[in-house]
Write a protein that holds these residues in place. Structure first.
Motif, PDB file in Angstrom:
ATOM      1  N   GLU A   1       2.355 -26.268 -14.109  1.00 20.17           N
ATOM      2  CA  GLU A   1       1.086 -25.354 -14.302  1.00 20.17           C
ATOM      3  C   GLU A   1       1.532 -24.163 -14.402  1.00 20.17           C
ATOM      4  OE1 GLU A   1      -1.073 -26.357 -10.903  1.00 20.17           O
ATOM      5  OE2 GLU A   1      -1.706 -28.383 -11.616  1.00 20.17           O
ATOM      6  N   ALA A   2       2.382 -23.638 -13.953  1.00 22.49           N
ATOM      7  CA  ALA A   2       2.907 -22.064 -14.047  1.00 22.49           C
ATOM      8  C   ALA A   2       3.616 -21.809 -15.505  1.00 22.49           C
ATOM      9  CB  ALA A   2       3.702 -21.771 -12.910  1.00 22.49           C
ATOM     10  N   GLY A   3       3.969 -22.868 -16.378  1.00 22.15           N
ATOM     11  CA  GLY A   3       4.355 -22.384 -17.432  1.00 22.15           C
ATOM     12  C   GLY A   3       5.758 -22.956 -17.677  1.00 22.15           C
ATOM     13  N   ALA A   4       6.572 -23.277 -16.587  1.00 23.79           N
ATOM     14  CA  ALA A   4       7.781 -23.567 -16.615  1.00 23.79           C
ATOM     15  C   ALA A   4       8.497 -24.683 -17.348  1.00 23.79           C
ATOM     16  CB  ALA A   4       8.412 -23.727 -15.033  1.00 23.79           C
ATOM     17  N   ASP A   5       9.519 -24.742 -17.727  1.00 25.49           N
ATOM     18  CA  ASP A   5      10.058 -26.010 -18.619  1.00 25.49           C
ATOM     19  C   ASP A   5      10.619 -27.132 -17.808  1.00 25.49           C
ATOM     20  OD1 ASP A   5       9.234 -24.326 -20.769  1.00 25.49           O
ATOM     21  OD2 ASP A   5      11.223 -23.415 -20.735  1.00 25.49           O
ATOM     22  N   ASP A   6      11.538 -26.574 -16.576  1.00 22.34           N
ATOM     23  CA  ASP A   6      12.275 -27.763 -16.144  1.00 22.34           C
ATOM     24  C   ASP A   6      12.226 -27.222 -14.243  1.00 22.34           C
ATOM     25  OD1 ASP A   6      13.602 -29.995 -15.572  1.00 22.34           O
ATOM     26  OD2 ASP A   6      15.554 -29.161 -16.192  1.00 22.34           O
ATOM     27  N   VAL A   7      12.305 -28.286 -13.501  1.00 29.10           N
ATOM     28  CA  VAL A   7      12.798 -28.042 -12.262  1.00 29.10           C
ATOM     29  C   VAL A   7      13.862 -29.015 -11.628  1.00 29.10           C
ATOM     30  CG1 VAL A   7      11.954 -28.076  -9.670  1.00 29.10           C
ATOM     31  CG2 VAL A   7      10.337 -27.422 -11.684  1.00 29.10           C
ATOM     32  N   LYS A   8      14.748 -28.400 -11.218  1.00 28.00           N
ATOM     33  CA  LYS A   8      15.746 -29.309 -10.200  1.00 28.00           C
ATOM     34  C   LYS A   8      15.792 -28.991  -8.722  1.00 28.00           C
ATOM     35  CE  LYS A   8      19.125 -29.210 -14.155  1.00 28.00           C
ATOM     36  NZ  LYS A   8      18.902 -30.421 -14.688  1.00 28.00           N
ATOM     37  N   SER A   9      15.563 -30.270  -8.055  1.00 23.72           N
ATOM     38  CA  SER A   9      15.405 -30.337  -6.727  1.00 23.72           C
ATOM     39  C   SER A   9      16.391 -30.915  -6.077  1.00 23.72           C
ATOM     40  CB  SER A   9      13.920 -30.836  -6.412  1.00 23.72           C
ATOM     41  OG  SER A   9      13.007 -29.835  -6.991  1.00 23.72           O
ATOM     42  N   ASP A  10      17.017 -30.683  -4.778  1.00 22.48           N
ATOM     43  CA  ASP A  10      17.735 -31.477  -4.276  1.00 22.48           C
ATOM     44  C   ASP A  10      17.845 -30.740  -2.386  1.00 22.48           C
ATOM     45  OD1 ASP A  10      19.408 -29.089  -3.970  1.00 22.48           O
ATOM     46  OD2 ASP A  10      20.826 -29.998  -5.447  1.00 22.48           O
ATOM     47  N   GLU A  11      18.758 -31.155  -1.723  1.00 21.20           N
ATOM     48  CA  GLU A  11      18.619 -30.887  -0.425  1.00 21.20           C
ATOM     49  C   GLU A  11      18.894 -29.134  -0.311  1.00 21.20           C
ATOM     50  OE1 GLU A  11      22.743 -32.005  -1.433  1.00 21.20           O
ATOM     51  OE2 GLU A  11      20.592 -32.876  -1.685  1.00 21.20           O
ATOM     52  N   SER A  12      19.417 -28.652  -1.168  1.00 25.16           N
ATOM     53  CA  SER A  12      19.605 -27.256  -1.091  1.00 25.16           C
ATOM     54  C   SER A  12      18.584 -26.264  -1.567  1.00 25.16           C
ATOM     55  CB  SER A  12      20.952 -26.864  -1.958  1.00 25.16           C
ATOM     56  OG  SER A  12      20.755 -27.010  -3.347  1.00 25.16           O
ATOM     57  N   GLY A  13      17.488 -27.010  -2.329  1.00 28.38           N
ATOM     58  CA  GLY A  13      16.532 -26.122  -2.653  1.00 28.38           C
ATOM     59  C   GLY A  13      16.041 -26.635  -4.110  1.00 28.38           C
ATOM     60  N   HIS A  14      15.090 -25.666  -4.609  1.00 29.87           N
ATOM     61  CA  HIS A  14      14.340 -26.074  -5.669  1.00 29.87           C
ATOM     62  C   HIS A  14      14.932 -24.915  -6.784  1.00 29.87           C
ATOM     63  CE1 HIS A  14      11.743 -28.965  -3.780  1.00 29.87           C
ATOM     64  NE2 HIS A  14      11.478 -27.754  -2.863  1.00 29.87           N
ATOM     65  N   GLU A  15      15.211 -25.344  -8.206  1.00 31.28           N
ATOM     66  CA  GLU A  15      15.470 -24.352  -9.126  1.00 31.28           C
ATOM     67  C   GLU A  15      14.493 -24.747 -10.266  1.00 31.28           C
ATOM     68  OE1 GLU A  15      19.728 -24.210 -10.276  1.00 31.28           O
ATOM     69  OE2 GLU A  15      20.393 -23.156  -8.350  1.00 31.28           O
ATOM     70  N   VAL A  16      13.673 -23.753 -10.487  1.00 34.93           N
ATOM     71  CA  VAL A  16      12.842 -23.830 -11.641  1.00 34.93           C
ATOM     72  C   VAL A  16      13.079 -22.779 -12.649  1.00 34.93           C
ATOM     73  CG1 VAL A  16      10.360 -23.037 -12.196  1.00 34.93           C
ATOM     74  CG2 VAL A  16      10.770 -23.836  -9.816  1.00 34.93           C
ATOM     75  N   THR A  17      13.200 -23.527 -13.889  1.00 31.57           N
ATOM     76  CA  THR A  17      13.753 -22.795 -14.977  1.00 31.57           C
ATOM     77  C   THR A  17      12.598 -22.633 -16.036  1.00 31.57           C
ATOM     78  OG1 THR A  17      14.666 -24.820 -15.886  1.00 31.57           O
ATOM     79  CG2 THR A  17      16.172 -23.143 -14.829  1.00 31.57           C
ATOM     80  N   CYS A  18      12.529 -21.632 -16.789  1.00 30.99           N
ATOM     81  CA  CYS A  18      11.467 -21.058 -17.654  1.00 30.99           C
ATOM     82  C   CYS A  18      11.971 -20.469 -19.020  1.00 30.99           C
ATOM     83  CB  CYS A  18      10.549 -20.658 -17.199  1.00 30.99           C
ATOM     84  SG  CYS A  18      10.602 -19.002 -16.572  1.00 30.99           S
ATOM     85  N   ASP A  19      11.156 -20.169 -20.176  1.00 29.72           N
ATOM     86  CA  ASP A  19      11.713 -19.140 -21.149  1.00 29.72           C
ATOM     87  C   ASP A  19      11.979 -17.836 -20.595  1.00 29.72           C
ATOM     88  OD1 ASP A  19      10.477 -17.184 -23.145  1.00 29.72           O
ATOM     89  OD2 ASP A  19      11.516 -18.991 -24.238  1.00 29.72           O
ATOM     90  N   GLN A  20      12.667 -17.277 -20.932  1.00 33.94           N
ATOM     91  CA  GLN A  20      13.271 -15.869 -20.557  1.00 33.94           C
ATOM     92  C   GLN A  20      11.980 -15.085 -20.669  1.00 33.94           C
ATOM     93  OE1 GLN A  20      16.288 -13.539 -22.646  1.00 33.94           O
ATOM     94  NE2 GLN A  20      15.973 -14.834 -24.304  1.00 33.94           N
ATOM     95  N   GLY A  21      11.110 -15.035 -21.504  1.00 31.23           N
ATOM     96  CA  GLY A  21      10.029 -14.118 -21.586  1.00 31.23           C
ATOM     97  C   GLY A  21       8.633 -14.416 -20.596  1.00 31.23           C
ATOM     98  N   ALA A  22       8.894 -15.798 -20.064  1.00 31.28           N
ATOM     99  CA  ALA A  22       8.105 -16.184 -19.054  1.00 31.28           C
ATOM    100  C   ALA A  22       8.497 -15.980 -17.691  1.00 31.28           C
ATOM    101  CB  ALA A  22       7.441 -17.644 -19.463  1.00 31.28           C
ATOM    102  N   LEU A  23       9.326 -15.478 -17.317  1.00 31.79           N
ATOM    103  CA  LEU A  23      10.064 -15.242 -16.198  1.00 31.79           C
ATOM    104  C   LEU A  23       8.960 -14.579 -15.075  1.00 31.79           C
ATOM    105  CD1 LEU A  23      12.271 -16.041 -13.894  1.00 31.79           C
ATOM    106  CD2 LEU A  23      13.352 -13.916 -14.807  1.00 31.79           C
ATOM    107  N   GLY A  24       8.579 -13.445 -15.522  1.00 35.81           N
ATOM    108  CA  GLY A  24       7.666 -12.706 -14.797  1.00 35.81           C
ATOM    109  C   GLY A  24       6.437 -13.474 -14.337  1.00 35.81           C
ATOM    110  N   GLU A  25       5.842 -14.069 -15.198  1.00 34.86           N
ATOM    111  CA  GLU A  25       4.612 -14.683 -14.803  1.00 34.86           C
ATOM    112  C   GLU A  25       4.732 -16.084 -14.075  1.00 34.86           C
ATOM    113  OE1 GLU A  25       0.463 -15.222 -14.526  1.00 34.86           O
ATOM    114  OE2 GLU A  25       1.645 -13.640 -15.833  1.00 34.86           O
TER     115      GLU A  25
END
Length: 248
Positions: free
Chosen positions: A157-181
């Motif tokens: 919903e925030a406009g990210a491209d992918d999420v990797k989740s495991d017991e250590s946490g969540h890593e959300v990745t997105c287009d570099q231009g969308a990072l701020g938003e």
């Protein structure tokens, strides 16, 4: 998670003596100063500065140190640092990208080249390995802030491209231009992320044997120990056995 973040966690778990922590603080302060100098000293209006401050907080850097680094940029007495990217190959043909901030290009190039050579690797021309990576934005949260499904839904919903989740946490990745938003939107829902940054993400990871993995990890540690180096990104994965050995 494969690649850099996988064994980066090992280094954090090892703990740091005061001298090493001091070096980490110096690098964090340099990034804060550079970010504030290139943009505005207001983190709410400067995404790079905000990311640098988040990184400093994650390492428990004192508030006074953070404020002093910002004031150094505002006061106009900060050194002029040049941002340089180095690319090369380590043992086993693994690819590495090194990001540095330096006031002496010759010194930094010599130090990085020496580290590669002594490890049995080689420094390459810019662009030689970066085509194997994607430049993306990263927003990381602790696992406790949400379950995997909730984080995935929010990230999309925030406009990210992918999420990797495991017991250590969540890593959300997105287009570099969308990072701020993306970062701003997720923070409003889950609170302050533990990390916000632009990273080089390997398109594919290379499996290496334990002996080679150990050499590569030593190479990364040697490079990261240099004062001018800010980040190192790799495309190799470490086996569970090697992770257990390094953690021990």
């Amino acid at each position: 998670m494969a690649g850099h973040s996988q064994f980066k966690n090992i280094m954090h778990r090892k703990g740091r003596v005061d001298a090493v922590r001091s070096k980490v603080f110096s690098k964090l302060a340099r990034e804060i100063t550079v970010a504030a100098k290139l943009g505005t000293p207001d983190p709410s209006m400067n995404p790079r500065l905000r990311a640098a401050i988040l990184a400093a907080r994650a390492e428990n850097m004192p508030k006074d140190n953070i404020e002093r680094a910002i004031k150094k940029a505002v006061g106009g007495d900060a050194e002029n640092y040049e941002e340089i990217r180095y690319e090369g190959y380590g043992p086993g043909g693994a690819a590495l990208i090194v990001e540095a901030q330096t006031d002496n290009r010759n010194r930094t190039a010599s130090d990085v080249r020496s580290a590669f050579t002594k490890s049995g690797g080689s420094l390459a021309e810019t662009g030689a390995v970066s085509f194997m990576f994607d430049r993306v934005g990263l927003v990381a949260f602790d696992a406790k802030v949400a379950d995997a499904d909730t984080m995935l839904e929010a990230a999309i919903e925030a406009g990210a491209d992918d999420v990797k989740s495991d017991e250590s946490g969540h890593e959300v990745t997105c287009d570099q231009g969308a990072l701020g938003e993306v970062s701003k939107t997720l923070e409003a829902r889950f609170g302050e992320p533990r990390r916000t940054a632009l990273i080089w993400r390997a398109q594919n990871t290379v499996d290496v044997d334990d002996e080679t993995a150990e050499k590569l990890i030593r190479l990364v540690e040697t490079i990261e120990d240099q004062d001018d180096v800010q980040n190192v990104f790799v495309n190799f994965a470490v086996s569970d056995a090697m992770l257990a050995k390094m953690q021990g």
